[in-house]
Design a protein around this motif. Structure first.
Motif, PDB file in Angstrom:
ATOM      1  N   ASN A   1      11.885  -3.048  -7.677  1.00 42.26           N
ATOM      2  CA  ASN A   1      12.255  -1.630  -7.824  1.00 42.26           C
ATOM      3  C   ASN A   1      11.579  -0.820  -6.715  1.00 42.26           C
ATOM      4  OD1 ASN A   1      13.601  -1.591 -10.705  1.00 42.26           O
ATOM      5  ND2 ASN A   1      11.707  -2.785 -10.924  1.00 42.26           N
ATOM      6  N   PRO A   2      12.062  -0.915  -5.489  1.00 41.53           N
ATOM      7  CA  PRO A   2      11.366  -0.263  -4.365  1.00 41.53           C
ATOM      8  C   PRO A   2      11.260   1.251  -4.499  1.00 41.53           C
ATOM      9  CG  PRO A   2      13.489  -1.189  -3.670  1.00 41.53           C
ATOM     10  CD  PRO A   2      13.218  -1.707  -5.038  1.00 41.53           C
ATOM     11  N   TRP A   3      12.113   1.866  -5.314  1.00 41.23           N
ATOM     12  CA  TRP A   3      12.056   3.317  -5.481  1.00 41.23           C
ATOM     13  C   TRP A   3      10.779   3.784  -6.171  1.00 41.23           C
ATOM     14  CZ3 TRP A   3      11.455   4.418 -10.559  1.00 41.23           C
ATOM     15  CH2 TRP A   3      11.923   3.489 -11.490  1.00 41.23           C
ATOM     16  N   ILE A   4      10.059   2.842  -6.854  1.00 38.56           N
ATOM     17  CA  ILE A   4       8.868   3.271  -7.582  1.00 38.56           C
ATOM     18  C   ILE A   4       7.774   3.753  -6.630  1.00 38.56           C
ATOM     19  CG2 ILE A   4       9.354   1.716  -9.505  1.00 38.56           C
ATOM     20  CD1 ILE A   4       7.196  -0.148  -8.484  1.00 38.56           C
ATOM     21  N   ALA A   5       7.809   3.295  -5.369  1.00 38.44           N
ATOM     22  CA  ALA A   5       6.800   3.745  -4.408  1.00 38.44           C
ATOM     23  C   ALA A   5       6.921   5.245  -4.175  1.00 38.44           C
ATOM     24  CB  ALA A   5       6.954   2.983  -3.096  1.00 38.44           C
TER      25      ALA A   5
ATOM     26  N   GLY B   1       0.825  -1.199   0.000  1.00 36.87           N
ATOM     27  CA  GLY B   1       0.000   0.000   0.000  1.00 36.87           C
ATOM     28  C   GLY B   1       0.863   1.254   0.000  1.00 36.87           C
ATOM     29  N   LEU B   2       0.530   2.197  -0.872  1.00 37.94           N
ATOM     30  CA  LEU B   2       1.233   3.467  -0.921  1.00 37.94           C
ATOM     31  C   LEU B   2       0.431   4.524  -0.170  1.00 37.94           C
ATOM     32  CD1 LEU B   2       2.329   3.612  -4.682  1.00 37.94           C
ATOM     33  CD2 LEU B   2       3.453   2.477  -2.752  1.00 37.94           C
ATOM     34  N   PRO B   3       1.088   5.505   0.428  1.00 35.73           N
ATOM     35  CA  PRO B   3       0.369   6.586   1.118  1.00 35.73           C
ATOM     36  C   PRO B   3      -0.231   7.568   0.112  1.00 35.73           C
ATOM     37  CG  PRO B   3       2.717   7.019   1.196  1.00 35.73           C
ATOM     38  CD  PRO B   3       2.558   5.665   0.539  1.00 35.73           C
ATOM     39  N   VAL B   4      -1.031   7.025  -0.780  1.00 37.03           N
ATOM     40  CA  VAL B   4      -1.701   7.775  -1.843  1.00 37.03           C
ATOM     41  C   VAL B   4      -3.174   7.427  -1.768  1.00 37.03           C
ATOM     42  CG1 VAL B   4      -1.952   8.055  -4.333  1.00 37.03           C
ATOM     43  CG2 VAL B   4       0.333   7.795  -3.333  1.00 37.03           C
ATOM     44  N   PHE B   5      -4.021   8.420  -1.549  1.00 36.51           N
ATOM     45  CA  PHE B   5      -5.434   8.164  -1.284  1.00 36.51           C
ATOM     46  C   PHE B   5      -6.294   8.851  -2.342  1.00 36.51           C
ATOM     47  CE2 PHE B   5      -3.088   8.492   2.761  1.00 36.51           C
ATOM     48  CZ  PHE B   5      -3.136   7.165   3.138  1.00 36.51           C
ATOM     49  N   PRO B   6      -6.623   8.157  -3.431  1.00 32.98           N
ATOM     50  CA  PRO B   6      -7.421   8.795  -4.482  1.00 32.98           C
ATOM     51  C   PRO B   6      -8.830   9.142  -4.038  1.00 32.98           C
ATOM     52  CG  PRO B   6      -7.140   6.447  -4.914  1.00 32.98           C
ATOM     53  CD  PRO B   6      -6.236   6.779  -3.777  1.00 32.98           C
ATOM     54  N   LEU B   7      -9.337   8.428  -3.022  1.00 25.51           N
ATOM     55  CA  LEU B   7     -10.678   8.726  -2.527  1.00 25.51           C
ATOM     56  C   LEU B   7     -10.627   8.997  -1.034  1.00 25.51           C
ATOM     57  CD1 LEU B   7     -13.711   8.969  -2.974  1.00 25.51           C
ATOM     58  CD2 LEU B   7     -13.911   6.517  -2.512  1.00 25.51           C
TER      59      LEU B   7
ATOM     60  N   SER C   1       8.500   7.406  -6.178  1.00 24.57           N
ATOM     61  CA  SER C   1       8.265   8.094  -7.433  1.00 24.57           C
ATOM     62  C   SER C   1       6.775   8.253  -7.693  1.00 24.57           C
ATOM     63  CB  SER C   1       8.917   7.324  -8.586  1.00 24.57           C
ATOM     64  OG  SER C   1       8.630   7.940  -9.827  1.00 24.57           O
ATOM     65  N   ARG C   2       6.027   7.191  -7.469  1.00 25.36           N
ATOM     66  CA  ARG C   2       4.578   7.236  -7.688  1.00 25.36           C
ATOM     67  C   ARG C   2       3.925   8.189  -6.712  1.00 25.36           C
ATOM     68  NH1 ARG C   2       0.139   7.823  -9.779  1.00 25.36           N
ATOM     69  NH2 ARG C   2      -1.564   6.335  -9.556  1.00 25.36           N
ATOM     70  N   SER C   3       4.303   8.143  -5.450  1.00 25.30           N
ATOM     71  CA  SER C   3       3.705   9.019  -4.442  1.00 25.30           C
ATOM     72  C   SER C   3       3.997  10.477  -4.751  1.00 25.30           C
ATOM     73  CB  SER C   3       4.224   8.653  -3.049  1.00 25.30           C
ATOM     74  OG  SER C   3       3.913   7.313  -2.722  1.00 25.30           O
ATOM     75  N   THR C   4       5.234  10.777  -5.141  1.00 27.81           N
ATOM     76  CA  THR C   4       5.616  12.154  -5.460  1.00 27.81           C
ATOM     77  C   THR C   4       4.833  12.673  -6.657  1.00 27.81           C
ATOM     78  OG1 THR C   4       7.841  11.792  -4.591  1.00 27.81           O
ATOM     79  CG2 THR C   4       7.543  13.656  -6.080  1.00 27.81           C
ATOM     80  N   SER C   5       4.642  11.832  -7.657  1.00 26.84           N
ATOM     81  CA  SER C   5       3.920  12.268  -8.855  1.00 26.84           C
ATOM     82  C   SER C   5       2.446  12.512  -8.556  1.00 26.84           C
ATOM     83  CB  SER C   5       4.072  11.233  -9.976  1.00 26.84           C
ATOM     84  OG  SER C   5       3.456  10.006  -9.638  1.00 26.84           O
ATOM     85  N   VAL C   6       1.867  11.692  -7.679  1.00 28.02           N
ATOM     86  CA  VAL C   6       0.463  11.908  -7.312  1.00 28.02           C
ATOM     87  C   VAL C   6       0.315  13.237  -6.587  1.00 28.02           C
ATOM     88  CG1 VAL C   6      -1.408  11.107  -5.830  1.00 28.02           C
ATOM     89  CG2 VAL C   6      -0.180   9.484  -7.273  1.00 28.02           C
ATOM     90  N   SER C   7       1.247  13.546  -5.706  1.00 26.78           N
ATOM     91  CA  SER C   7       1.216  14.834  -5.008  1.00 26.78           C
ATOM     92  C   SER C   7       1.291  15.980  -6.009  1.00 26.78           C
ATOM     93  CB  SER C   7       2.374  14.911  -4.016  1.00 26.78           C
ATOM     94  OG  SER C   7       2.380  16.153  -3.347  1.00 26.78           O
ATOM     95  N   ALA C   8       2.169  15.846  -7.007  1.00 30.11           N
ATOM     96  CA  ALA C   8       2.277  16.883  -8.035  1.00 30.11           C
ATOM     97  C   ALA C   8       0.981  17.006  -8.824  1.00 30.11           C
ATOM     98  CB  ALA C   8       3.443  16.568  -8.967  1.00 30.11           C
ATOM     99  N   GLY C   9       0.366  15.857  -9.136  1.00 29.41           N
ATOM    100  CA  GLY C   9      -0.906  15.883  -9.846  1.00 29.41           C
ATOM    101  C   GLY C   9      -1.997  16.558  -9.035  1.00 29.41           C
TER     102      GLY C   9
END
Length: 277
Positions: free
Chosen positions: A245-249, A88-94, A251-259
């Motif tokens: 590739n643990p760094w993708i977590a 689970g990533l600390p990214v909450f779309p809802l 990268s994905r979290s940072t991009s969601v924040s930017a979005g």
């Protein structure tokens, strides 16, 4: 020896599913790109509730994708049972406040939250993330969820779940062919909790009304006193994908924040797209 930056340049292909929230559009269109990831997003359409459910199902059942939006409660249930197939990533779309989802019968006996003490309330699920936060909100307004008579079924569609549906002791399901909205209108329930607005709801003259017509006021008070902006869904990635590739977590979290920042900036710059919703 390859550096982390060299690894980023390789662009790991990742496909994720998600509902079509406005805040994810910068990522879906490629306006915001996660570093080192060739991201493909498969989205639901037009805010459809069935399409949203399909995106959640595919996130953890479709072998063609590496993850996506999923129920936070279901994720935690699996973790509690030792199932760590997903990270689970600390990214909450809802994330959503819940006072707006509580509906009553117009002209019925319920006027205030305390009128619901020990009464019958219908929900679409007992274990979904949203229903957990529903019970948390009831505690906030002074009600004991354990004293409520809970009914679990479909809001507008006639109930057709299998007879062996596992429900907690004391929790009931409608008879086949009955929907929770029908039961509320008929006086067989005192309220229902529903994320999508019931078809019979109308703010002025429909048979169903919100218990909190000015829901923003009570939701703001809830946030001030609890500090909770309820996270209901998160983004998960297959453990094997993350482990390679643990760094993708990050990268994905940072991009969601930017979005999210892009989406918020759009709303602030031109706020007329969603007047009074």
């Amino acid at each position: 020896m390859h550096s982390q930056r060299d690894t980023f340049r390789a662009e790991i292909p990742i496909t994720l599913t998600c509902a079509d929230y406005a805040r994810v559009m910068p990522l879906a269109t490629g306006e915001v790109k996660p570093e080192g990831i060739a991201l493909t997003m498969i989205l639901g359409r037009r805010g459809s509730w069935p399409a949203r459910a399909e995106m959640l199902r595919r996130a953890v059942q479709d072998e063609a994708v590496q993850g996506g939006e999923w129920s936070m409660a279901q994720y935690l249930y699996r973790i509690d049972k030792g199932d760590r197939r997903y990270v689970g990533l600390p990214v909450f779309p809802l994330r959503n406040f819940t006072a707006r989802d509580l509906y009553i019968r117009r002209g019925g006996p319920i006027r205030r939250p305390e009128d619901l003490a020990g009464r019958r309330i219908g929900m679409y699920s007992y274990t979904a993330s949203g229903s957990i936060w529903y019970r948390h909100f009831l505690r906030f307004v002074g009600l004991d969820p354990a004293a409520i008579q809970w009914w679990i079924g479909d809001i507008d569609t006639p109930w057709s779940a299998p007879m062996n549906l596992a429900l907690p002791p004391g929790v009931k399901a409608p008879a086949p062919g009955r929907s929770l909205a029908d039961m509320l209108i008929a006086g067989e329930l005192e309220a229902i909790y529903s994320p999508p607005r019931p078809q019979a709801y109308h703010p002025v003259d429909g048979p169903l009304a919100r218990l909190f017509p000015d829901f923003r006021g009570i939701e703001q008070e809830y946030f001030r006193k609890t500090g909770a902006f309820p996270p209901q869904h998160l983004i998960v990635i297959r453990h094997g994908t993350w482990q390679s590739n643990p760094w993708i977590a990050q990268s994905r979290s940072t991009s969601v924040s930017a979005g999210n920042h892009r989406s918020t900036a759009t709303q602030k710059g031109f706020p007329y797209a969603t007047p009074g919703l």
